[in-house]
Design a protein around this motif. Sequence first.
Motif, PDB file in Angstrom:
ATOM      1  N   SER A   1       4.915 -17.033  -9.701  1.00 17.42           N
ATOM      2  CA  SER A   1       5.264 -17.698  -8.367  1.00 17.42           C
ATOM      3  C   SER A   1       5.243 -16.787  -7.067  1.00 17.42           C
ATOM      4  CB  SER A   1       6.126 -18.881  -8.546  1.00 17.42           C
ATOM      5  OG  SER A   1       7.406 -18.301  -8.759  1.00 17.42           O
ATOM      6  N   ASP A   2       5.680 -15.759  -7.526  1.00 16.31           N
ATOM      7  CA  ASP A   2       5.962 -14.718  -6.428  1.00 16.31           C
ATOM      8  C   ASP A   2       4.746 -13.735  -6.043  1.00 16.31           C
ATOM      9  OD1 ASP A   2       8.594 -15.282  -6.188  1.00 16.31           O
ATOM     10  OD2 ASP A   2       9.095 -14.017  -8.105  1.00 16.31           O
ATOM     11  N   ARG A   3       3.373 -14.189  -6.643  1.00 21.55           N
ATOM     12  CA  ARG A   3       2.372 -13.295  -6.352  1.00 21.55           C
ATOM     13  C   ARG A   3       2.126 -13.144  -4.965  1.00 21.55           C
ATOM     14  NH1 ARG A   3      -2.194 -11.988  -9.630  1.00 21.55           N
ATOM     15  NH2 ARG A   3      -1.083 -13.033 -11.625  1.00 21.55           N
ATOM     16  N   ALA A   4       2.265 -14.395  -4.333  1.00 20.37           N
ATOM     17  CA  ALA A   4       1.778 -14.309  -2.704  1.00 20.37           C
ATOM     18  C   ALA A   4       2.564 -13.449  -2.022  1.00 20.37           C
ATOM     19  CB  ALA A   4       1.453 -15.571  -2.298  1.00 20.37           C
ATOM     20  N   ILE A   5       3.894 -13.644  -2.378  1.00 20.65           N
ATOM     21  CA  ILE A   5       4.799 -12.721  -1.477  1.00 20.65           C
ATOM     22  C   ILE A   5       4.897 -11.244  -1.628  1.00 20.65           C
ATOM     23  CG2 ILE A   5       6.952 -13.094  -3.016  1.00 20.65           C
ATOM     24  CD1 ILE A   5       6.767 -12.650   0.950  1.00 20.65           C
ATOM     25  N   LEU A   6       4.463 -10.938  -2.979  1.00 23.34           N
ATOM     26  CA  LEU A   6       4.344  -9.479  -3.469  1.00 23.34           C
ATOM     27  C   LEU A   6       3.210  -8.880  -2.864  1.00 23.34           C
ATOM     28  CD1 LEU A   6       5.286  -9.432  -7.271  1.00 23.34           C
ATOM     29  CD2 LEU A   6       6.866  -8.896  -5.472  1.00 23.34           C
ATOM     30  N   GLY A   7       1.991  -9.743  -2.705  1.00 17.85           N
ATOM     31  CA  GLY A   7       0.736  -9.307  -2.089  1.00 17.85           C
ATOM     32  C   GLY A   7       0.887  -9.096  -0.532  1.00 17.85           C
ATOM     33  N   LYS A   8       1.632  -9.925  -0.099  1.00 14.99           N
ATOM     34  CA  LYS A   8       2.034 -10.123   1.201  1.00 14.99           C
ATOM     35  C   LYS A   8       2.637  -8.656   1.826  1.00 14.99           C
ATOM     36  CE  LYS A   8       3.648 -12.741   5.308  1.00 14.99           C
ATOM     37  NZ  LYS A   8       3.802 -13.874   5.609  1.00 14.99           N
ATOM     38  N   LEU A   9       3.685  -8.235   0.917  1.00 15.39           N
ATOM     39  CA  LEU A   9       4.538  -7.171   1.195  1.00 15.39           C
ATOM     40  C   LEU A   9       3.636  -5.868   1.341  1.00 15.39           C
ATOM     41  CD1 LEU A   9       7.562  -7.605  -1.258  1.00 15.39           C
ATOM     42  CD2 LEU A   9       7.464  -8.219   1.192  1.00 15.39           C
ATOM     43  N   LEU A  10       2.761  -5.794   0.467  1.00 16.91           N
ATOM     44  CA  LEU A  10       1.666  -4.652   0.738  1.00 16.91           C
ATOM     45  C   LEU A  10       0.845  -4.652   1.861  1.00 16.91           C
ATOM     46  CD1 LEU A  10       0.525  -3.957  -2.988  1.00 16.91           C
ATOM     47  CD2 LEU A  10       2.392  -2.853  -1.573  1.00 16.91           C
ATOM     48  N   LEU A  11       0.377  -5.717   2.130  1.00 16.57           N
ATOM     49  CA  LEU A  11      -0.490  -5.799   3.254  1.00 16.57           C
ATOM     50  C   LEU A  11       0.453  -5.668   4.508  1.00 16.57           C
ATOM     51  CD1 LEU A  11      -2.779  -8.829   2.257  1.00 16.57           C
ATOM     52  CD2 LEU A  11      -3.339  -6.521   2.406  1.00 16.57           C
TER      53      LEU A  11
ATOM     54  N   ALA B   1       2.820  -3.362   4.699  1.00 17.30           N
ATOM     55  CA  ALA B   1       3.180  -2.031   4.587  1.00 17.30           C
ATOM     56  C   ALA B   1       1.717  -1.407   5.256  1.00 17.30           C
ATOM     57  CB  ALA B   1       3.357  -1.596   3.234  1.00 17.30           C
ATOM     58  N   ARG B   2       0.620  -1.915   4.891  1.00 18.19           N
ATOM     59  CA  ARG B   2      -0.815  -1.572   5.390  1.00 18.19           C
ATOM     60  C   ARG B   2      -0.657  -1.696   7.089  1.00 18.19           C
ATOM     61  NH1 ARG B   2      -5.338  -5.785   5.322  1.00 18.19           N
ATOM     62  NH2 ARG B   2      -3.899  -6.595   6.630  1.00 18.19           N
ATOM     63  N   ASP B   3      -0.352  -2.862   7.566  1.00 17.37           N
ATOM     64  CA  ASP B   3      -0.151  -2.998   8.835  1.00 17.37           C
ATOM     65  C   ASP B   3       0.867  -2.201   9.636  1.00 17.37           C
ATOM     66  OD1 ASP B   3      -2.212  -5.117   8.586  1.00 17.37           O
ATOM     67  OD2 ASP B   3      -0.774  -6.662   8.779  1.00 17.37           O
ATOM     68  N   LEU B   4       2.016  -2.093   9.148  1.00 21.31           N
ATOM     69  CA  LEU B   4       3.161  -1.162   9.698  1.00 21.31           C
ATOM     70  C   LEU B   4       2.596   0.135   9.807  1.00 21.31           C
ATOM     71  CD1 LEU B   4       6.454  -3.244   8.589  1.00 21.31           C
ATOM     72  CD2 LEU B   4       5.123  -3.181  10.949  1.00 21.31           C
ATOM     73  N   ALA B   5       1.932   0.550   8.653  1.00 17.67           N
ATOM     74  CA  ALA B   5       1.398   1.999   8.691  1.00 17.67           C
ATOM     75  C   ALA B   5       0.738   2.521   9.910  1.00 17.67           C
ATOM     76  CB  ALA B   5       0.772   2.422   7.325  1.00 17.67           C
ATOM     77  N   LYS B   6      -0.309   1.421  10.078  1.00 20.76           N
ATOM     78  CA  LYS B   6      -1.117   1.362  11.172  1.00 20.76           C
ATOM     79  C   LYS B   6      -0.196   1.396  12.462  1.00 20.76           C
ATOM     80  CE  LYS B   6      -5.405  -0.177  13.058  1.00 20.76           C
ATOM     81  NZ  LYS B   6      -6.523  -1.045  13.063  1.00 20.76           N
ATOM     82  N   LYS B   7       0.718   0.540  12.731  1.00 25.15           N
ATOM     83  CA  LYS B   7       1.491   0.567  13.865  1.00 25.15           C
ATOM     84  C   LYS B   7       2.329   1.699  13.993  1.00 25.15           C
ATOM     85  CE  LYS B   7       5.153  -2.778  15.724  1.00 25.15           C
ATOM     86  NZ  LYS B   7       5.637  -4.022  15.331  1.00 25.15           N
TER      87      LYS B   7
ATOM     88  N   GLY C   1       1.622   4.749  13.171  1.00 28.86           N
ATOM     89  CA  GLY C   1       0.780   5.916  13.333  1.00 28.86           C
ATOM     90  C   GLY C   1       0.727   6.958  12.180  1.00 28.86           C
ATOM     91  N   VAL C   2       0.502   6.364  10.843  1.00 19.49           N
ATOM     92  CA  VAL C   2       0.557   6.882   9.739  1.00 19.49           C
ATOM     93  C   VAL C   2      -0.641   6.708   9.027  1.00 19.49           C
ATOM     94  CG1 VAL C   2       3.205   7.724   9.735  1.00 19.49           C
ATOM     95  CG2 VAL C   2       2.287   5.804   8.429  1.00 19.49           C
ATOM     96  N   GLU C   3      -1.410   5.658   9.469  1.00 19.77           N
ATOM     97  CA  GLU C   3      -2.582   5.320   8.643  1.00 19.77           C
ATOM     98  C   GLU C   3      -3.562   6.607   8.348  1.00 19.77           C
ATOM     99  OE1 GLU C   3      -5.628   3.083  11.111  1.00 19.77           O
ATOM    100  OE2 GLU C   3      -5.677   1.583   9.270  1.00 19.77           O
ATOM    101  N   GLN C   4      -3.813   7.299   9.315  1.00 20.19           N
ATOM    102  CA  GLN C   4      -4.651   8.442   9.185  1.00 20.19           C
ATOM    103  C   GLN C   4      -4.228   9.465   8.463  1.00 20.19           C
ATOM    104  OE1 GLN C   4      -7.927   8.159   9.625  1.00 20.19           O
ATOM    105  NE2 GLN C   4      -7.447   5.807  10.461  1.00 20.19           N
ATOM    106  N   SER C   5      -2.766   9.840   8.684  1.00 24.18           N
ATOM    107  CA  SER C   5      -2.336  11.103   8.141  1.00 24.18           C
ATOM    108  C   SER C   5      -1.666  10.549   6.586  1.00 24.18           C
ATOM    109  CB  SER C   5      -0.938  11.406   8.839  1.00 24.18           C
ATOM    110  OG  SER C   5       0.020  10.406   8.908  1.00 24.18           O
ATOM    111  N   GLY C   6      -1.415   9.542   6.108  1.00 20.11           N
ATOM    112  CA  GLY C   6      -1.172   9.110   4.891  1.00 20.11           C
ATOM    113  C   GLY C   6       0.164   8.688   4.856  1.00 20.11           C
ATOM    114  N   TYR C   7       0.499   7.893   3.807  1.00 18.37           N
ATOM    115  CA  TYR C   7       1.968   7.513   3.583  1.00 18.37           C
ATOM    116  C   TYR C   7       1.994   7.049   1.964  1.00 18.37           C
ATOM    117  CZ  TYR C   7      -0.831   3.159   3.934  1.00 18.37           C
ATOM    118  OH  TYR C   7      -1.689   2.111   4.157  1.00 18.37           O
ATOM    119  N   ARG C   8       3.282   6.648   2.003  1.00 17.55           N
ATOM    120  CA  ARG C   8       3.723   6.292   0.519  1.00 17.55           C
ATOM    121  C   ARG C   8       4.505   5.031   0.766  1.00 17.55           C
ATOM    122  NH1 ARG C   8       5.966  10.954  -2.930  1.00 17.55           N
ATOM    123  NH2 ARG C   8       3.999  11.730  -2.680  1.00 17.55           N
TER     124      ARG C   8
END
Length: 112
Positions: A54-64, A66-72, A74-81
């Motif tokens: 039942s946590d599938r949706a929230i687990l997926g959301k956390l990664l998305l 992370a993707r959005d904050l990486a862009k915000k 400024g590390v989207e292009q340089s890379g991040y972990r």
Amino acid sequence: MTIFEKIAKREIPAKIIWEDDDAIAFHDVNPQAPVHVLIVPKKVIPRLSDAKESDRAILGKLLLVARDLAKKLGVEQSGYRVVINSGPNAGESVPHLHVHLLGKRALAWPPG
Ligand code: 5GP
């Protein structure tokens, strides 16, 4: 209550950079890289090992988020972990599932 629940309830201060009804993101108090953000579900799942189907949706959301904050941040292009520490051997220290987003420096692999 976990430290991260207290942050979400504004009972202890943190540099919050994003929030919605399901999750919150703030800068780590002891950053291991110039960008070090924690993305935390408001529902307390102690660790990944405790997550349920039942946590599938929230687990997926956390990664998305992370993707959005990486862009915000400024590390989207340089890379991040993106890291989740689950259990003692991984160094988990706060028993409230969270995703680390680290970047703005070259990160070694394998991790220590
Ligand atoms: P873990 O070791 O459980 O994967 O990560 C816990 C993280 O939470 C650590 O990087 C630690 O620095 C961070 N942390 C612990 N307490 C606080 C706090 O009160 N405020 C913030 N912003 N981060 C915290």
